[in-house]
Write an enzyme that holds these catalytic residues in place. Structure first.
Site, PDB file in Angstrom:
ATOM      1  N   HIS A 111       0.875  -1.175   0.000  1.00 59.21           N
ATOM      2  CA  HIS A 111       0.000   0.000   0.000  1.00 59.21           C
ATOM      3  C   HIS A 111       0.918   1.232   0.000  1.00 59.21           C
ATOM      4  O   HIS A 111       2.019   1.180   0.548  1.00 59.21           O
ATOM      5  CB  HIS A 111      -0.851  -0.039   1.273  1.00 59.21           C
ATOM      6  CG  HIS A 111      -1.885   1.030   1.388  1.00 59.21           C
ATOM      7  ND1 HIS A 111      -1.586   2.309   1.798  1.00 59.21           N
ATOM      8  CD2 HIS A 111      -3.219   1.015   1.168  1.00 59.21           C
ATOM      9  CE1 HIS A 111      -2.697   3.031   1.817  1.00 59.21           C
ATOM     10  NE2 HIS A 111      -3.710   2.276   1.444  1.00 59.21           N
ATOM     11  N   ASP A 159       3.322  -4.229   8.142  1.00 58.60           N
ATOM     12  CA  ASP A 159       2.076  -3.510   7.892  1.00 58.60           C
ATOM     13  C   ASP A 159       0.937  -4.473   8.211  1.00 58.60           C
ATOM     14  O   ASP A 159       0.650  -5.395   7.444  1.00 58.60           O
ATOM     15  CB  ASP A 159       2.025  -3.063   6.423  1.00 58.60           C
ATOM     16  CG  ASP A 159       0.716  -2.333   6.111  1.00 58.60           C
ATOM     17  OD1 ASP A 159      -0.191  -2.331   6.963  1.00 58.60           O
ATOM     18  OD2 ASP A 159       0.617  -1.780   4.999  1.00 58.60           O
ATOM     19  N   GLN A 190      -4.278  -4.870   7.365  1.00 61.10           N
ATOM     20  CA  GLN A 190      -5.289  -5.834   6.899  1.00 61.10           C
ATOM     21  C   GLN A 190      -5.241  -7.151   7.681  1.00 61.10           C
ATOM     22  O   GLN A 190      -6.100  -8.008   7.472  1.00 61.10           O
ATOM     23  CB  GLN A 190      -5.110  -6.127   5.395  1.00 61.10           C
ATOM     24  CG  GLN A 190      -5.305  -4.926   4.482  1.00 61.10           C
ATOM     25  CD  GLN A 190      -6.760  -4.434   4.413  1.00 61.10           C
ATOM     26  OE1 GLN A 190      -7.696  -5.062   4.924  1.00 61.10           O
ATOM     27  NE2 GLN A 190      -6.947  -3.276   3.808  1.00 61.10           N
ATOM     28  N   LYS A 239     -10.483  -0.035  10.480  1.00 60.75           N
ATOM     29  CA  LYS A 239     -10.676  -1.251   9.681  1.00 60.75           C
ATOM     30  C   LYS A 239     -11.057  -2.440  10.559  1.00 60.75           C
ATOM     31  O   LYS A 239     -11.205  -3.549  10.075  1.00 60.75           O
ATOM     32  CB  LYS A 239      -9.394  -1.587   8.911  1.00 60.75           C
ATOM     33  CG  LYS A 239      -9.037  -0.589   7.820  1.00 60.75           C
ATOM     34  CD  LYS A 239      -7.869  -1.112   7.026  1.00 60.75           C
ATOM     35  CE  LYS A 239      -7.146  -0.042   6.260  1.00 60.75           C
ATOM     36  NZ  LYS A 239      -7.867   0.435   5.081  1.00 60.75           N
ATOM     37  N   CYS A 271      -4.837   2.411  -3.588  1.00 64.96           N
ATOM     38  CA  CYS A 271      -3.560   2.898  -3.031  1.00 64.96           C
ATOM     39  C   CYS A 271      -2.450   1.863  -3.224  1.00 64.96           C
ATOM     40  O   CYS A 271      -1.582   1.703  -2.365  1.00 64.96           O
ATOM     41  CB  CYS A 271      -3.688   3.283  -1.564  1.00 64.96           C
ATOM     42  SG  CYS A 271      -4.800   4.643  -1.288  1.00 64.96           S
TER      43      CYS A 271
END
Ligand code: 7TS
Length: 408
Positions: free
Chosen positions: A123, A200, A203, A226, A365
Site C-alpha cells: 500500500h 504492515d 489488513q 478497519k 492505493c
C-alpha cells in the site's frame, strides 16, 4: 462458525437502505469497516458522562477519562500480545506509523548507500514514506517481486535481503490480492542479516490472530477504523529498545518531562510519541471494538472469512469474462479484486451500487501493483464478520446485470 444473523443485528447501518427500497450490502470492509452498537455506545457514553482531557487534571472526570483511555491501550496490548502497554503508541492511523518510523528511526539510522527492502504489493502508506527517506539520505529501495499466482517470489531473497539492508518493511496481507505473506519467516530472515523489520498489519490485525512476540517484529502498525473501531485512531507497536533509542516525532504537550526555554527532556514511553491532546474517545471506541472482536474470537473470525472468501471466489468465477486477482482462498484474507473484460472497474462499482452494493474500484492505493499487472484499476469486494453468502449471491446477480447492460 460465526452466527451472522446475530452479528448483523449488532450493526445498525446494515439495517439501512442504500436507496429507497434497496437494502445496503456493504462489501468495502478493506477500506473501512462498519461499527457495532457496542462501539457507538461506548463513545456516546464517554461523551455524555466522562469526557475531560487526559493526563492533566486532578479532578475526578479527568481521572476517569485517563483510566478509560489508558485502559483501551491495555486492551490493544493484550490483543496483539505486546509485552507491555507502554510499547503501544496511539496514532491517527497505520499511515502515521510508517511516517513516524521513517522520520525518527529512519532519519537517525539510515545512511547513504543503505538499503530498504519492501515488496511490490505494498500500500502507498508503506512505500512513499520510505521513498522520501531514501531520497533524503541517498539510500536505495529494493523490492521483493510477486509471482503470477500473487504470492511473493522469495527465490531471490538472499540477493535482496543482505547486510546492506537496514530496514525491511512489508505487508502481512495485501489489500488487493488478499495474499497472506509468511510474516514470521520474513521477520526471521530480516533479523538474520541484522535488519530492523516492520510489519504492515492494517489488513491482518482486523481479521486474524496477531501475536507480536511470536512474530518477533520490531515495529507493527494498524488502523482502528478497519477493525470495527472509529476513524482517527491507529497503533504503532515497537520493541522497547528501539522506541527508547528513537527521538520524538511530533513535539508539544504530553511528550515532555521538563521544558526550559532553550531545551526540553522527553516523557517515558509511550507518551514520548504522543504530542498534544490525543484521540481520547477514539481510543475508547477502539477498546470496545477489541472487546467485540475478542468475544467473537479471532480464530473464528479468520475461519469464517476463509469460508466466505472461498464461497465468493467460486461464485465470482461463474461470471463469464471475470478475472480474479490473488491466490486461492486458503492463502488469502477476505478480499476479492476482479475485472470484467469490456467493463471499466469504475462502471462496475457504479452499477452494482444501484443494487445497494458498496464495493471499491480503483488502484486501492497500490498503483505499482496494478502497473505490474498491466491494468489501471480493479473492482474489489471485501468481507467481514457480517458478510453472508446471500450478499455474495446478490453481488454475482448484480455483476451479471452489468454484463447485460454492456451487452457482453
Ligand atoms: N496498509 C494497508 C495494507 C492498507 O490496506 C491500508 C488502507 C493502509 C496501510 C493505510 O491505512 P490508513 O488507515 O492509514 O489509511 N487500505 C485501504 C484500502 O484498501 N482501501 O482504502 C484504504
Amino acid at each position: 462458525m460465526l452466527d451472522t444473523a446475530k452479528i448483523r443485528a449488532d450493526f445498525p447501518i446494515l439495517a439501512t437502505e442504500a436507496y429507497p427500497g434497496v437494502p445496503l450490502i456493504y462489501l468495502d470492509n478493506a477500506a473501512s469497516s462498519q461499527k457495532p452498537t457496542a462501539v457507538i455506545e461506548a463513545m456516546d457514553s464517554y461523551y455524555r458522562n466522562h469526557h475531560a482531557n487526559v493526563h492533566r487534571g486532578i479532578h475526578r472526570l479527568s481521572e476517569v477519562a485517563t483510566n478509560q483511555y489508558e485502559g483501551a491501550r491495555e486492551k490493544v496490548a493484550r490483543f496483539i500480545n505486546a509485552p507491555d502497554s507502554s510499547q503501544v503508541i496511539w496514532l491517527r492511523n497505520a499511515t502515521e506509523g510508517f511516517n513516524l518510523v521513517a522520520y525518527t528511526w529512519g532519519r537517525a539510522n539510515i545512511q547513504a548507500g543503505d538499503e530498504i527492502l519492501l515488496t511490490e504489493m505494498e500500500h502507498h502508506a508503506n512505500l512513499v514514506p520510505w521513498q522520501m527517506l531514501a531520497e533524503e539520505k541517498g539510500a536505495i529501495l529494493r523490492f521483493i517481486p510477486f509471482k503470477e499466482d500473487s504470492t511473493l517470489d522469495l527465490s531471490d531473497l538472499p540477493n535482496l535481503l543482505t547486510e546492506k539492508t537496514k530496514l525491511f518493511s512489508f505487508t502481512a496481507m495485501s489489500n488487493v490480492f488478499g495474499t497472506v505473506n509468511p510474516t514470521k519467516e520474513l521477520v526471521k530472515a530480516g533479523h538474520a542479516v541484522g535488519a530492523v523489520v516492520m510489519v504492515d498489519a492494517a489488513q491482518s490485525v482486523p481479521h486474524m490472530p496477531v501475536d507480536v512476540q511470536d512474530l518477533d517484529c520490531d515495529f507493527l502498525a494498524f488502523s482502528g477504523h478497519k477493525m470495527l473501531g472509529p476513524t482517527g485512531i491507529g497503533v504503532l507497536y515497537g520493541k522497547r529498545e528501539l522506541l527508547e533509542s528513537m527521538p520524538p516525532f511530533m513535539a508539544g504537550g504530553d511528550m515532555i518531562r521538563r521544558v526550559g526555554l532553550e531545551k526540553s527532556t522527553w516523557n517515558d514511553l509511550p507518551w514520548k510519541f504522543e504530542a498534544g491532546t490525543p484521540s481520547i474517545v477514539e481510543a475508547i471506541g477502539l477498546g470496545a471494538a477489541i472487546d467485540y472482536l475478542t468475544e467473537l474470537g479471532m480464530d473464528n473470525i479468520h475461519a469464517y472469512e476463509q469460508f466466505i472468501t472461498n464461497y465468493a471466489l467460486e461464485a465470482l468465477s461463474e461470471v463469464p469474462g471475470l478475472t480474479i486477482y490473488g491466490p486461492p482462498a486458503a492463502q488469502k484474507g477476505g478480499v476479492a479484486a476482479f475485472t470484467i473484460k469490456g467493463v471499466h472497474p469504475h462502471d462496475i462499482a457504479e452499477l452494482v451500487d444501484k443494487d445497494g452494493i458498496a464495493i471499491r474500484a480503483g488502484h486501492h492505493c497500490a498503483m505499482p501493483l496494478h502497473k505490474k499487472l498491466g491494468i489501471a484499476a480493479t473492482a474489489r469486494a471485501s468481507f467481514y464478520v457480517h458478510t453472508t453468502t446471500d450478499e455474495v449471491d446478490k453481488l454475482v446477480e448484480s455483476l451479471n446485470r452489468v454484463r447485460r447492460i454492456f451487452r457482453l
